[in-house]
Design an enzyme around this catalytic site. Structure first.
Site, PDB file in Angstrom:
ATOM      1  N   LYS A   1       8.674  -8.978   9.295  1.00 35.13           N
ATOM      2  CA  LYS A   1       7.982  -7.893   8.589  1.00 35.13           C
ATOM      3  C   LYS A   1       6.921  -7.255   9.489  1.00 35.13           C
ATOM      4  O   LYS A   1       6.743  -6.042   9.514  1.00 35.13           O
ATOM      5  CB  LYS A   1       7.335  -8.446   7.312  1.00 35.13           C
ATOM      6  CG  LYS A   1       6.586  -7.410   6.467  1.00 35.13           C
ATOM      7  CD  LYS A   1       7.522  -6.494   5.723  1.00 35.13           C
ATOM      8  CE  LYS A   1       6.772  -5.405   4.946  1.00 35.13           C
ATOM      9  NZ  LYS A   1       5.967  -5.962   3.840  1.00 35.13           N
TER      10      LYS A   1
ATOM     11  N   ALA B   1       0.417  -1.166  -7.072  1.00 36.12           N
ATOM     12  CA  ALA B   1       1.840  -0.845  -7.072  1.00 36.12           C
ATOM     13  C   ALA B   1       2.707  -2.101  -6.979  1.00 36.12           C
ATOM     14  O   ALA B   1       3.635  -2.283  -7.775  1.00 36.12           O
ATOM     15  CB  ALA B   1       2.154   0.115  -5.925  1.00 36.12           C
ATOM     16  N   ILE B   2       2.405  -2.982  -6.028  1.00 37.06           N
ATOM     17  CA  ILE B   2       3.188  -4.213  -5.887  1.00 37.06           C
ATOM     18  C   ILE B   2       2.837  -5.207  -6.989  1.00 37.06           C
ATOM     19  O   ILE B   2       3.713  -5.812  -7.623  1.00 37.06           O
ATOM     20  CB  ILE B   2       2.972  -4.846  -4.497  1.00 37.06           C
ATOM     21  CG1 ILE B   2       3.744  -4.055  -3.432  1.00 37.06           C
ATOM     22  CG2 ILE B   2       3.399  -6.306  -4.485  1.00 37.06           C
ATOM     23  CD1 ILE B   2       5.258  -4.178  -3.526  1.00 37.06           C
TER      24      ILE B   2
ATOM     25  N   SER C   1       1.856   2.252   3.873  1.00 38.25           N
ATOM     26  CA  SER C   1       0.676   1.951   3.056  1.00 38.25           C
ATOM     27  C   SER C   1      -0.608   2.329   3.791  1.00 38.25           C
ATOM     28  O   SER C   1      -1.583   2.768   3.168  1.00 38.25           O
ATOM     29  CB  SER C   1       0.657   0.472   2.687  1.00 38.25           C
ATOM     30  OG  SER C   1       0.655  -0.343   3.847  1.00 38.25           O
TER      31      SER C   1
ATOM     32  N   GLU D   1      -6.109  -1.328   6.558  1.00 42.30           N
ATOM     33  CA  GLU D   1      -5.800  -2.743   6.709  1.00 42.30           C
ATOM     34  C   GLU D   1      -5.102  -2.976   8.058  1.00 42.30           C
ATOM     35  O   GLU D   1      -3.895  -3.187   8.128  1.00 42.30           O
ATOM     36  CB  GLU D   1      -4.893  -3.180   5.559  1.00 42.30           C
ATOM     37  CG  GLU D   1      -4.636  -4.668   5.471  1.00 42.30           C
ATOM     38  CD  GLU D   1      -3.622  -5.002   4.401  1.00 42.30           C
ATOM     39  OE1 GLU D   1      -3.768  -6.054   3.770  1.00 42.30           O
ATOM     40  OE2 GLU D   1      -2.677  -4.219   4.190  1.00 42.30           O
TER      41      GLU D   1
ATOM     42  N   GLY E   1      -5.368  -7.742  -8.613  1.00 40.31           N
ATOM     43  CA  GLY E   1      -5.063  -6.537  -7.858  1.00 40.31           C
ATOM     44  C   GLY E   1      -3.699  -6.020  -8.272  1.00 40.31           C
ATOM     45  O   GLY E   1      -2.761  -6.007  -7.473  1.00 40.31           O
ATOM     46  N   ALA E   2      -3.596  -5.632  -9.533  1.00 44.09           N
ATOM     47  CA  ALA E   2      -2.304  -5.199 -10.084  1.00 44.09           C
ATOM     48  C   ALA E   2      -2.061  -3.735  -9.774  1.00 44.09           C
ATOM     49  O   ALA E   2      -1.982  -2.892 -10.668  1.00 44.09           O
ATOM     50  CB  ALA E   2      -2.250  -5.452 -11.584  1.00 44.09           C
TER      51      ALA E   2
END
Length: 323
Positions: free
Chosen positions: A204, A10-11, A273, A285, A7-8
């Site tokens: 977070k 943005a992060i 996000s 999510e 899952g490459a």
């Protein structure tokens, strides 16, 4: 050290590019135009710290990569149960899975200790479907404090922050954590190994549980939510209830609500996000953010009326987005 980034986006691409710069043997797993752009031009990072490009191998076939030392999981948490075909070809006996997810992770009570040790959180691991694919024994927790966006295929816009805190579920300082941390630091990122990452998870989560659903419901940026008095009041209530659940589970994050709000306001006109996913027509999510904490509140007997109200409204929004 071999690393596969599953899952490459943005992060994931940002981390993969940094590890590649550190000399690690990194492979990116992606698809579509983003994959094609990375294969042709590499990962281009645009950052206040300086722009740079990394020529990282990229593919959509995990079997081409084979077993690695670490899998860095950049997928959304609601994709974990279905990621087996992507992850399984990358696993060796000692492969770790470093999940850069928001919210409550599926491994939260693995080697937790105390009365809730081994408890499965249904909201994030329904019927054990995630644990069946991602064994908790492989998990290294990761809390992301960096903000990035995909500006275009193969182009990552780094907005702020370089910290990726990691830690073992059993609170040990393991060699595998130290190895990954050292490589991240050599690539220019901050990656402290925390003795109890669960405190970072709650810090977070204070922002994600409140700003993410509210931003999706209102289409507002971080700054706008902080500066609107009534909305700020709702967010403060959500944060207060969240801290009460954390305390009931033995966590007392070292941060005040006012400080958390001040930090969010400094981010400026950034879209969360969840809002970005809503605008792109992607699934939201929210289970690992809101529903999971409400489930933990029920386990610990903590009343969370504001969280329940926002969850009810945002769940309706999520159902509409998924239709």
């Amino acid at each position: 050290m071999r690393v596969a980034v599953v899952g490459a986006g943005a992060i994931g691409a940002y981390v993969g590019a940094a590890l590649h710069r550190a000399g690690a043997d990194v492979h990116l797993l992606a698809r579509g135009p983003h994959l094609a752009a990375m294969q042709q031009h590499g990962v281009r990072t645009l950052s206040p710290r300086g722009d740079w490009t990394a020529r990282v191998p990229a593919t959509d076939q995990p079997k081409e990569i084979g077993p690695v030392d670490h899998v860095f999981l950049g997928l959304k948490a609601n994709s974990y149960a279905a990621c087996g075909p992507l992850v399984e070809p990358l696993l060796d006996r000692h492969t770790s899975v470093i999940a850069a997810q928001n919210g409550i992770p599926w491994w939260y009570f693995h080697r937790h200790g105390g009365p809730h040790d081994g408890t499965r959180v249904e909201s994030v691991d329904p019927d054990g479907s995630v644990s069946a694919v991602l064994a908790p024994e492989r998990a290294i927790g990761c809390v992301v404090y960096a903000a990035t966006e995909l500006e275009g295929p193969g182009v990552v816009r780094h907005l702020e922050g370089t910290r990726f805190s990691i830690g073992e579920p059993d609170r040990t300082i393991s060699r595998r954590c130290q190895e990954f941390s050292e490589a991240m630091q050599q690539g220019g990122l901050k990656c402290p190994v925390e003795p109890d990452l669960r405190n970072d998870i709650w810090i977070k989560l204070l922002g994600n549980i409140s700003f993410n659903p509210i931003s999706a419901l209102t289409r507002a940026t971080m700054r706008q939510m902080c500066l609107h008095d009534s909305t700020r009041g709702v967010i403060e209530l959500m944060m207060t209830e969240t801290l009460q659940v954390a305390a009931a589970l033995g966590c007392r994050p070292d941060i005040s609500i006012e400080r958390r709000l001040a930090g969010a306001e400094r981010v400026g006109d950034h879209r969360t996000s969840t809002l970005q996913d809503l605008e792109k027509g992607k699934p939201l999510e929210l289970d690992v953010l809101l529903a999971a904490v409400i489930e933990l509140a029920a386990i610990t007997g903590v009343p969370v009326p504001t969280l329940r109200t926002v969850d009810a409204i945002s769940d309706l929004l999520a159902q509409g987005a998924a239709a």
